[in-house]
Write a protein that holds these residues in place. Structure first.
Motif, PDB file in Angstrom:
ATOM      1  N   LEU A 110     -27.501 -23.397  21.514  1.00 15.36           N
ATOM      2  CA  LEU A 110     -25.480 -24.089  21.467  1.00 15.36           C
ATOM      3  C   LEU A 110     -24.403 -24.300  20.312  1.00 15.36           C
ATOM      4  N   PHE A 111     -25.297 -24.444  18.601  1.00 18.19           N
ATOM      5  CA  PHE A 111     -25.123 -24.628  18.050  1.00 18.19           C
ATOM      6  C   PHE A 111     -24.387 -23.217  17.659  1.00 18.19           C
ATOM      7  N   LEU A 112     -25.197 -22.134  17.422  1.00 17.13           N
ATOM      8  CA  LEU A 112     -25.023 -21.287  17.197  1.00 17.13           C
ATOM      9  C   LEU A 112     -23.686 -21.046  17.657  1.00 17.13           C
ATOM     10  N   ARG A 113     -24.030 -21.153  19.128  1.00 15.25           N
ATOM     11  CA  ARG A 113     -22.341 -21.007  19.827  1.00 15.25           C
ATOM     12  C   ARG A 113     -21.014 -21.548  19.232  1.00 15.25           C
ATOM     13  N   TRP A 114     -21.343 -22.256  19.117  1.00 16.93           N
ATOM     14  CA  TRP A 114     -20.713 -23.535  18.413  1.00 16.93           C
ATOM     15  C   TRP A 114     -20.541 -23.185  17.348  1.00 16.93           C
ATOM     16  N   ILE A 115     -20.754 -22.800  16.030  1.00 16.03           N
ATOM     17  CA  ILE A 115     -20.350 -22.687  14.968  1.00 16.03           C
ATOM     18  C   ILE A 115     -19.652 -21.123  14.780  1.00 16.03           C
ATOM     19  N   SER A 116     -19.793 -20.047  16.057  1.00 17.55           N
ATOM     20  CA  SER A 116     -19.304 -18.920  16.331  1.00 17.55           C
ATOM     21  C   SER A 116     -17.557 -18.976  15.763  1.00 17.55           C
ATOM     22  N   ARG A 117     -17.269 -20.411  16.686  1.00 18.15           N
ATOM     23  CA  ARG A 117     -15.570 -20.883  16.762  1.00 18.15           C
ATOM     24  C   ARG A 117     -15.341 -22.090  15.666  1.00 18.15           C
ATOM     25  N   HIS A 118     -16.069 -22.167  14.955  1.00 19.25           N
ATOM     26  CA  HIS A 118     -16.047 -23.581  13.606  1.00 19.25           C
ATOM     27  C   HIS A 118     -16.467 -22.695  11.943  1.00 19.25           C
ATOM     28  N   GLY A 119     -16.218 -21.843  11.678  1.00 19.05           N
ATOM     29  CA  GLY A 119     -16.243 -20.596  10.981  1.00 19.05           C
ATOM     30  C   GLY A 119     -17.389 -20.091  10.494  1.00 19.05           C
ATOM     31  N   GLY A 120     -18.527 -19.496  11.468  1.00 20.12           N
ATOM     32  CA  GLY A 120     -19.587 -18.967  11.933  1.00 20.12           C
ATOM     33  C   GLY A 120     -19.385 -17.451  12.405  1.00 20.12           C
TER      34      GLY A 120
END
Length: 326
Positions: free
Chosen positions: A316-326
């Motif tokens: 979940l964190f992986l998918r979230w950071i793909s939208r926020h700088g990752g």
């Protein structure tokens, strides 16, 4: 894989004796200091850390945890260090991981090397930070962990080309008391807590994104983890110090995007710490996502069974950071 105790302690002792401002390779012919594997270690300070006591603490690593949930607890952080985990194919994103442990110890495997192993497999360059434990004699105990975090993110950005990462795409992930360090960095990144020591300190310290796992977000009594509070602030802290070290009070429109996760049956750090963080971010207009799992307790890190919803937080964190700088 598990941590190689001798190599880790040797790295920390060598760093304390002769710290250097540039990355140093892992000891030749020795296992990596932590699992999965850490290829380098980066001293945080080119000399003694701010507020150093006359007698520095001695590094000590102990095996801990229940069967099947092994961990290694590090105490005696005389020379804060980042352990570097390089992926085979870097995606340009740096992730600084801050293990928890109530400011008593650092959970170097469950909330350190195991986390690094997950994210390096997915292209992230991971830096596991062994920050100073405030109760080990530091004269500036309430500032010491945050000083290390401020310096760490500046070093990563200064050396971004070395690690094939974009300096604008460096975020942090903190667990429990390490979550307090990450939350403090998210809100106090512009506070000058130490005198600049080299060119790295010209770099900005604001994270691109912030992950908070069952994090301590306040130092107000009866609202937080009493052990973390006592170790960070010492006995009988005044109201001003409590407020200064309560990042929940300092969330504003410039706070970076935040990801929050906790278990509602956490009996150590009240899940209200995470709920209040979510509420404050929403009030300030800060992008935020929260996952509150029914079960999982405290300190679950990477240990939850695959059959439980909480085990999905890394993805979940992986998918979230793909939208926020990752």
């Amino acid at each position: 894989m598990t941590i190689d105790r001798r190599a880790l302690l040797g790295t920390l002792a060598a760093t304390a004796a002769a710290p250097m401002p540039t990355p140093t390779p892992a000891l030749p012919g020795k296992p990596a200091p932590v699992a999965s594997p850490a290829t380098e270690s980066i001293p945080i300070w080119p000399g003694p850390a701010p507020g150093s006591p006359v007698a520095l603490p001695q590094p000590k690593l102990q095996k801990a945890g229940a069967p099947g949930h092994n961990d290694y607890h590090l105490r005696g952080v005389a020379a804060p260090t980042m352990f570097v985990y390089r992926p085979e194919k870097p995606n340009g994103v740096g992730l600084i991981v801050m293990p928890g442990g109530g400011y008593v110890y650092l959970s170097m495997e469950n909330e350190g090397s195991n986390v690094a192993r997950f994210y390096t497999k997915r292209g992230y360059t991971v830096f596991v930070l062994s920050y100073r434990l405030p109760g080990e004699g530091w004269t500036n105990r309430a500032d010491a962990p945050l000083q290390d975090a401020l310096r760490a993110i500046r070093i990563v950005r200064a050396q971004a080309a070395t690690y094939k990462i974009d300096p604008a795409r460096v975020g942090v992930l903190g667990f429990s008391a390490g979550g307090h360090v990450a939350a403090s960095l998210a809100t106090d990144y512009a506070t000058p807590l130490y005198e600049p020591v080299d060119a790295a300190d010209k770099q900005p310290a604001k994270p691109a994104f912030v992950g908070l796992l069952y994090a301590v977000t306040t130092m107000h009594p009866f609202e937080t983890h009493s052990v973390s509070r006592a170790n960070l602030l010492g006995p009988n802290p005044d109201a001003a110090l409590v407020a200064r070290r309560s990042p929940l009070l300092h969330i504003g429109k410039d706070t970076p995007p935040c990801f929050v996760a906790a278990a509602l049956d956490d009996g150590t750090v009240p899940p209200q710490c995470s709920i209040d963080w979510l509420t404050a971010c929403r009030a300030a207009g800060v992008p935020v996502e929260a996952h509150l799992f029914e079960r999982g307790g405290h300190g679950f890190g990477m240990h939850l069974p695959d059959t439980t919803p909480g085990s999905l937080w890394p993805e979940l964190f992986l998918r979230w950071i793909s939208r926020h700088g990752g």
